[in-house]
Design an enzyme around this catalytic site. Structure first.
Site, PDB file in Angstrom:
ATOM      1  CG  ASP A  85     -26.061  -7.281 -39.842  1.00  0.00           C
ATOM      2  OD1 ASP A  85     -27.014  -6.482 -39.806  1.00  0.00           O
ATOM      3  OD2 ASP A  85     -25.161  -7.238 -40.706  1.00  0.00           O
ATOM      4  NE  ARG A  86     -34.577 -11.873 -38.511  1.00  0.00           N
ATOM      5  CZ  ARG A  86     -35.445 -11.209 -39.283  1.00  0.00           C
ATOM      6  NH1 ARG A  86     -35.052 -10.111 -39.905  1.00  0.00           N
ATOM      7  NH2 ARG A  86     -36.681 -11.620 -39.414  1.00  0.00           N
ATOM      8  CE  LYS A  87     -28.099  -5.268 -42.842  1.00  0.00           C
ATOM      9  NZ  LYS A  87     -27.281  -6.486 -42.606  1.00  0.00           N
ATOM     10  CG  PHE A  88     -35.454  -7.307 -36.058  1.00  0.00           C
ATOM     11  CD1 PHE A  88     -36.163  -8.500 -36.061  1.00  0.00           C
ATOM     12  CD2 PHE A  88     -34.300  -7.219 -35.293  1.00  0.00           C
ATOM     13  CE1 PHE A  88     -35.727  -9.584 -35.301  1.00  0.00           C
ATOM     14  CE2 PHE A  88     -33.870  -8.297 -34.525  1.00  0.00           C
ATOM     15  CZ  PHE A  88     -34.580  -9.479 -34.530  1.00  0.00           C
ATOM     16  CG  ASN A 123     -28.847  -4.684 -37.431  1.00  0.00           C
ATOM     17  OD1 ASN A 123     -29.463  -5.745 -37.325  1.00  0.00           O
ATOM     18  ND2 ASN A 123     -27.952  -4.480 -38.371  1.00  0.00           N
TER      19      ASN A 123
END
Ligand code: 5IU
Length: 254
Positions: free
Chosen positions: A93-96, A122
């Site tokens: 869930d790195r949320k780039f 994501n």
């Protein structure tokens, strides 16, 4: 919102060309689970132990690798073994959220080498479609909505996020959202902010119930964190969520 009748995960697997989406649909049908666990612990060994203990209940295990205090470079291969043993996917869930060139480096390089071990990642859509180009070849979820209170990801922003994802269906396999947003059968909706009773936490998280998310809002997968990890008996609690979520799914396709 008037939505057409829901198709089964198995049917949807046959209607998408996205290989990771197909794989996930099949895992869900075979294991009879649409439960994803947010395993937000700060010790690598604890994460690996809990992944092994709870893996049989899950279709997807969600990680935040950057909260581990004791990360070592064999983390990915160790988690991979457990994922293969229990047949779940790993979602980092790195949320780039940067320009394409930078997210490409963040995904493949650095200490964590996320590309080497994560099945799913994501990204925010705030930078525009270049972020999807930068993560091409990954299996990507776009953040169309968030569970937190006061989020700016709503209305026109959400609509544009969905359109951006649908236009890149070779890479994008779904959305983080509070409800079903896309009619493309291959797009999988993941919803965080889940508890047995609705409510909130002191830092803006909002919780909805399994029925609200899966039955009323027609999402596909619930992401549950502390209500399982902080339970007295995490395994029993995970089994309970799994049962609730799966029976909600079965009812919506009936
Ligand atoms: N998460 C959210 N809301 C979001 C997104 C991600 O809660 O909109 I995008 C993550 C954060 C945490 C997990 O890892 O999902 C929820 O954990 P709890 O069930 O403990 O609140």
């Amino acid at each position: 919102m008037a939505l057409p009748h829901r198709l089964s995960f198995l049917k949807r697997a046959s209607l998408t060309r996205h290989l990771m989406a197909q794989k996930l649909f099949k895992i869900m049908e075979d294991k009879k689970t649409n439960l994803s666990l947010a395993l937000d612990v700060t010790s690598q060994n604890q994460l690996l132990e809990m992944a092994d203990e709870l893996g049989s209940e899950l279709c997807v295990l969600k990680t935040h690798v950057d909260i581990l205090r004791d990360f070592t470079s064999d983390f990915g291969s160790k988690l991979r073994k457990i994922a293969d043993k229990h047949r779940f996917l790993i979602f980092e869930d790195r949320k780039f959220a940067d320009i394409g060139q930078t997210v490409s480096l963040q995904y493949k390089e650095g200490i964590y080498r996320i590309a080497d071990w994560a099945d799913i990642i994501n990204a925010h859509v705030i930078p525009g479609p270049g972020i999807i180009e930068g993560l091409k070849g990954s299996n990507l979820l776009l953040l169309a909505e968030m569970s937190s209170s006061g989020t700016l990801a709503k209305g026109a922003y959400t609509k544009k996020a969905v359109a951006m994802g649908e236009a890149h269906a070779d890479t994008v396999m779904g959305f983080i959202s509070l409800q079903r947003l896309s009619e493309l059968p291959g797009m999988i909706h993941f919803t965080p902010g889940v508890k047995l009773k609705s409510g909130k936490d002191p830092l803006g998280q909002r919780y909805r119930t399994v029925d609200e998310i899966l039955t009323k809002n027609q999402s596909d997968i619930i992401i549950v964190g502390r209500d399982i990890t902080h339970a007295k008996h995490p395994k029993t609690q995970a089994a309970l969520y799994r049962e609730k979520a799966w029976s909600a799914y079965v009812q919506t396709i009936a």
